[in-house]
Write a protein that holds these residues in place. Structure first.
Motif, mmCIF file in Angstrom:
data_model
loop_
_atom_site.group_PDB
_atom_site.id
_atom_site.type_symbol
_atom_site.label_atom_id
_atom_site.label_comp_id
_atom_site.label_asym_id
_atom_site.label_seq_id
_atom_site.Cartn_x
_atom_site.Cartn_y
_atom_site.Cartn_z
ATOM 1 N N GLY A 28 -19.554 30.013 -4.853
ATOM 2 C CA GLY A 28 -20.461 31.121 -5.092
ATOM 3 C C GLY A 28 -20.808 31.383 -6.543
ATOM 4 N N LYS A 29 -20.708 30.389 -7.399
ATOM 5 C CA LYS A 29 -21.007 30.577 -8.812
ATOM 6 C C LYS A 29 -22.364 29.960 -9.166
ATOM 7 C CE LYS A 29 -17.013 32.509 -9.562
ATOM 8 N NZ LYS A 29 -16.910 33.947 -9.876
ATOM 9 N N THR A 30 -22.840 30.275 -10.365
ATOM 10 C CA THR A 30 -24.120 29.744 -10.841
ATOM 11 C C THR A 30 -23.898 28.706 -11.937
ATOM 12 O OG1 THR A 30 -24.360 31.412 -12.571
ATOM 13 C CG2 THR A 30 -25.258 31.952 -10.380
ATOM 14 N N LEU A 31 -24.961 28.000 -12.257
ATOM 15 C CA LEU A 31 -24.898 27.054 -13.368
ATOM 16 C C LEU A 31 -24.580 27.766 -14.677
ATOM 17 C CD1 LEU A 31 -27.910 24.655 -12.704
ATOM 18 C CD2 LEU A 31 -25.511 23.986 -12.892
ATOM 19 N N LEU A 32 -25.143 28.956 -14.849
ATOM 20 C CA LEU A 32 -24.879 29.706 -16.076
ATOM 21 C C LEU A 32 -23.408 30.084 -16.171
ATOM 22 C CD1 LEU A 32 -25.864 31.021 -18.654
ATOM 23 C CD2 LEU A 32 -26.530 33.032 -17.323
ATOM 24 N N TRP A 33 -22.812 30.422 -15.046
ATOM 25 C CA TRP A 33 -21.371 30.714 -15.025
ATOM 26 C C TRP A 33 -20.587 29.507 -15.525
ATOM 27 C CZ3 TRP A 33 -17.871 27.823 -12.208
ATOM 28 C CH2 TRP A 33 -16.544 28.269 -12.225
ATOM 29 N N ALA A 34 -20.968 28.319 -15.069
ATOM 30 C CA ALA A 34 -20.251 27.108 -15.461
ATOM 31 C C ALA A 34 -20.362 26.863 -16.960
ATOM 32 C CB ALA A 34 -20.793 25.911 -14.683
ATOM 33 N N LEU A 35 -21.570 26.992 -17.513
ATOM 34 C CA LEU A 35 -21.749 26.780 -18.951
ATOM 35 C C LEU A 35 -20.963 27.811 -19.760
ATOM 36 C CD1 LEU A 35 -25.595 26.026 -19.134
ATOM 37 C CD2 LEU A 35 -23.716 24.385 -19.369
ATOM 38 N N THR A 36 -20.990 29.050 -19.289
ATOM 39 C CA THR A 36 -20.275 30.114 -19.994
ATOM 40 C C THR A 36 -18.767 29.876 -19.965
ATOM 41 O OG1 THR A 36 -22.027 31.693 -19.409
ATOM 42 C CG2 THR A 36 -19.909 32.609 -20.122
ATOM 43 N N LYS A 37 -18.268 29.424 -18.826
ATOM 44 C CA LYS A 37 -16.837 29.176 -18.689
ATOM 45 C C LYS A 37 -16.390 28.029 -19.598
ATOM 46 C CE LYS A 37 -13.300 28.986 -15.056
ATOM 47 N NZ LYS A 37 -12.762 30.328 -15.373
ATOM 48 N N ILE A 38 -17.245 27.004 -19.697
ATOM 49 C CA ILE A 38 -16.930 25.886 -20.592
ATOM 50 C C ILE A 38 -16.857 26.373 -22.036
ATOM 51 C CG2 ILE A 38 -17.837 23.735 -21.565
ATOM 52 C CD1 ILE A 38 -18.950 23.096 -18.755
ATOM 53 N N ARG A 39 -17.820 27.183 -22.425
ATOM 54 C CA ARG A 39 -17.837 27.656 -23.813
ATOM 55 C C ARG A 39 -16.678 28.609 -24.108
ATOM 56 N NH1 ARG A 39 -23.196 30.450 -25.972
ATOM 57 N NH2 ARG A 39 -22.529 32.087 -24.522
ATOM 58 N N GLU A 40 -16.354 29.451 -23.157
ATOM 59 C CA GLU A 40 -15.308 30.450 -23.402
ATOM 60 C C GLU A 40 -13.903 29.871 -23.306
ATOM 61 O OE1 GLU A 40 -16.037 33.638 -20.699
ATOM 62 O OE2 GLU A 40 -17.668 34.497 -21.919
ATOM 63 N N GLU A 41 -13.734 28.846 -22.469
ATOM 64 C CA GLU A 41 -12.381 28.364 -22.226
ATOM 65 C C GLU A 41 -12.099 26.961 -22.779
ATOM 66 O OE1 GLU A 41 -11.467 28.713 -18.085
ATOM 67 O OE2 GLU A 41 -11.845 30.882 -18.034
#
Length: 317
Positions: A28-41
């Motif tokens: 249930g996540k979005t592409l933007l969620w994935a990019l944000t998670k990569i940058r934050e973590e």
């Protein structure tokens, strides 16, 4: 545990490289969620743009596996199902200059947009107090084109723009020309449309990529067709595109089919056709692809074809 592999095209202003990131799958996540998670973590140096997260600002568009998407609107599950893979290749939008990583430079495009005067040229009627009233029907003409959020996806997908950056206008610029040309409050539609004609309006190849990928479902192809029709009504009929359209129109009306031997001459003129097309035509003749002595006859049912023309003419009026 299922993992999604993101291979992202990086750019630091001088050099390019591909960088891989593995991200645990979450439903249930979005592409933007994935990019944000990569940058934050994983990598705080990763650059991309986003703002509203509601498909309004248009700032988060990128290309994934060769296709353009708004990352805030696009579900990760949808992407994985579409491409049937857990390996996703991310890169900046096509046909834009890149600033850094997935960030593109909009300034040249916005400067280019000024040629179509993307604002209302007001009529003399109306006052600041009374405004310029529109009927519901008049408003509906601009409702869909006004939905454009300048995400850049149509430009990224445009096949003509990929080979003609200097001459051709981005589809979203054509949209702006159309939007103000059809606005009932505008006093000078030709001032929006004439610059479009001067920038290879007829070079659109109808690949429909701008339509199929538009996150706002704007019918850009229909808008381009309208601009072509209206420029011809303005008297702009001697350019190659208009002459080609009239050649098609007349051949089908007269015979029900095209005459491929005379079509280039009607479009480009006898001299230019002789200079540019004769060697190609001779090769076609030698291979048996074209019979220069064949003159198309009227098809069976030509009267029905002509009735369609008459009907279309009445609808247009």
């Amino acid at each position: 545990m299922r993992k999604i592999t993101f291979t992202i095209k990086r750019f630091d202003g001088k050099k390019e490289w591909l960088q891989r990131y593995d991200l645990p799958y979450e439903n249930g996540k979005t592409l933007l969620w994935a990019l944000t998670k990569i940058r934050e973590e994983q990598d705080p140096t990763l650059n991309f743009t986003s703002a509203c997260r509601h498909a309004i600002c248009g700032s988060c568009a990128i290309r994934v596996n060769g296709n353009s998407f708004l990352t805030c609107k696009t579900a990760l599950d949808e992407i994985l199902e579409t491409f049937q893979t857990d390996d996703l290749n991310c890169e900046p939008l096509g046909n834009f200059d890149v600033v850094r990583d997935l960030v593109i430079d909009w300034k040249p495009k916005l400067e280019k947009m000024k040629v179509v005067k993307p604002w209302i040229i007001p009529k003399d009627t109306g006052t600041p107090a009374s405004g310029f009233k529109q009927s519901e029907q008049e408003f509906q003409k601009i409702a869909s084109p006004t939905d454009c959020i300048l995400c850049g996806i149509c430009a990224s997908e445009c096949t003509q723009l990929s080979v003609n950056q200097e001459g051709y206008l981005e589809p979203f610029i054509l949209n702006r020309a159309y939007r103000f040309a059809v606005d009932s409050r505008d006093a000078a539609p030709e001032e929006h449309m004439k610059p479009v004609l001067d920038h290879d309006l007829w070079k659109c190849v109808h690949c429909m990529q701008c339509v199929s990928q538009c996150p706002k479902d704007i019918n850009l192809s229909a808008e381009i067709a309208y601009l072509r029709q209206e420029t011809m009504k303005m008297g702009e009929t001697q350019n190659l595109g208009a002459r080609h359209a009239y050649a098609f129109h007349d051949d089908v009306k007269n015979k029900g089919r095209l005459n491929e031997m005379t079509l280039p001459m009607k479009t480009e003129g006898v001299v230019k056709t002789a200079m540019k097309r004769v060697p190609f035509a001779l090769r076609m003749i030698s291979k048996g692809k074209v019979n220069p002595l064949h003159m198309p006859k009227e098809i069976e049912g030509i009267q029905g074809v002509r009735k369609i023309y008459e009907y279309a003419k009445g609808v247009d009026q």
